[in-house]
Design a protein around this motif. Structure first.
Motif, PDB file in Angstrom:
ATOM      1  N   THR A   8       0.167  -1.304  -0.059  1.00  0.00           N
ATOM      2  CA  THR A   8      -0.246   0.333  -0.141  1.00  0.00           C
ATOM      3  C   THR A   8       0.691   1.607   0.183  1.00  0.00           C
ATOM      4  N   ASN A   9       1.967   1.191   0.218  1.00  0.00           N
ATOM      5  CA  ASN A   9       2.838   2.670   0.874  1.00  0.00           C
ATOM      6  C   ASN A   9       3.471   2.943  -1.160  1.00  0.00           C
ATOM      7  N   LYS A  10       3.335   2.150  -2.081  1.00  0.00           N
ATOM      8  CA  LYS A  10       3.727   2.409  -3.407  1.00  0.00           C
ATOM      9  C   LYS A  10       2.096   3.380  -4.645  1.00  0.00           C
ATOM     10  N   LEU A  11       1.160   2.875  -3.254  1.00  0.00           N
ATOM     11  CA  LEU A  11      -0.352   3.639  -3.781  1.00  0.00           C
ATOM     12  C   LEU A  11      -0.534   5.307  -3.267  1.00  0.00           C
ATOM     13  N   LYS A  12       1.152   5.096  -1.740  1.00  0.00           N
ATOM     14  CA  LYS A  12       0.652   6.738  -2.202  1.00  0.00           C
ATOM     15  C   LYS A  12       1.079   8.121  -2.995  1.00  0.00           C
ATOM     16  N   GLN A  13       2.503   7.478  -3.674  1.00  0.00           N
ATOM     17  CA  GLN A  13       3.041   8.464  -4.665  1.00  0.00           C
ATOM     18  C   GLN A  13       1.899   8.300  -6.222  1.00  0.00           C
ATOM     19  N   VAL A  14       0.627   8.706  -6.266  1.00  0.00           N
ATOM     20  CA  VAL A  14       0.043   8.695  -7.589  1.00  0.00           C
ATOM     21  C   VAL A  14       0.284   8.507  -8.553  1.00  0.00           C
TER      22      VAL A  14
END
Length: 172
Positions: free
Chosen positions: A28-34
């Motif tokens: 889910t950390n990868k989802l932070k950088q849209v």
């Protein structure tokens, strides 16, 4: 820009012309950088580091696909989607939130099945679409395109209400 993403685990419900897919978000950390999310889905291997297919329920025929798509357009739950979600989430007592395409269908899922739904990650859904055939085993791009074309023609015929006066009305 950076999006606030919940720390809880997340599942993704994705409807394809071939059937329902349920993905598990692994990072889910990868989802932070849209703005950079599409880069994480540049290859099938990198996409598999972010999401994993948990279940796929293939439609038996075009009629079932048309029914499912029509219901999704109208933000309604079908028996097949309800059964799919019960089998893969409710019966396994999974408490992850479920990413859906539309808030209204999310509300229907929440009220009928008690699954917490979110509809705030359209970028992730676009990225999944870009690698869909690589993420679902046995689904080729040519088959998916043919199914999508057939389904779109069927849906347009299903949705149109023919009237003998329609040509007259359009020309006025």
């Amino acid at each position: 820009y950076q999006r606030r993403v919940r720390k809880s685990k997340m599942l993704v419900l994705y409807e394809t012309p071939a059937g329902y897919a349920l993905f598990k978000v692994l990072d889910t950390n990868k989802l932070k950088q849209v703005d950079n999310l599409h880069k994480e889905f540049a290859t099938a291997e990198s996409a598999r580091n972010i999401i994993k297919l948990k279940a796929f329920d293939k439609f038996n025929n075009m009629t079932e696909a048309l029914e499912a798509t029509s219901a999704m357009v109208e933000s309604k739950l079908t028996k097949s989607l309800t059964k799919f979600l019960k089998t893969n989430i409710v019966s396994k007592d999974i408490k992850d939130s479920l990413l859906v395409t539309d808030k209204t269908i999310g509300s229907a899922i929440k009220s009928k099945l008690g699954i917490t739904c979110v509809a705030d990650q359209p970028e992730l859904l676009r990225c999944i679409r870009s690698q869909l055939c690589n993420l679902i085993t046995g689904l080729s791009e040519s088959d998916l395109n043919a199914m999508a074309l057939g389904l779109s023609h069927s849906l347009s015929r299903y949705k149109l209400k023919f009237s003998p006066y329609s040509a007259l009305i359009l020309s006025l």
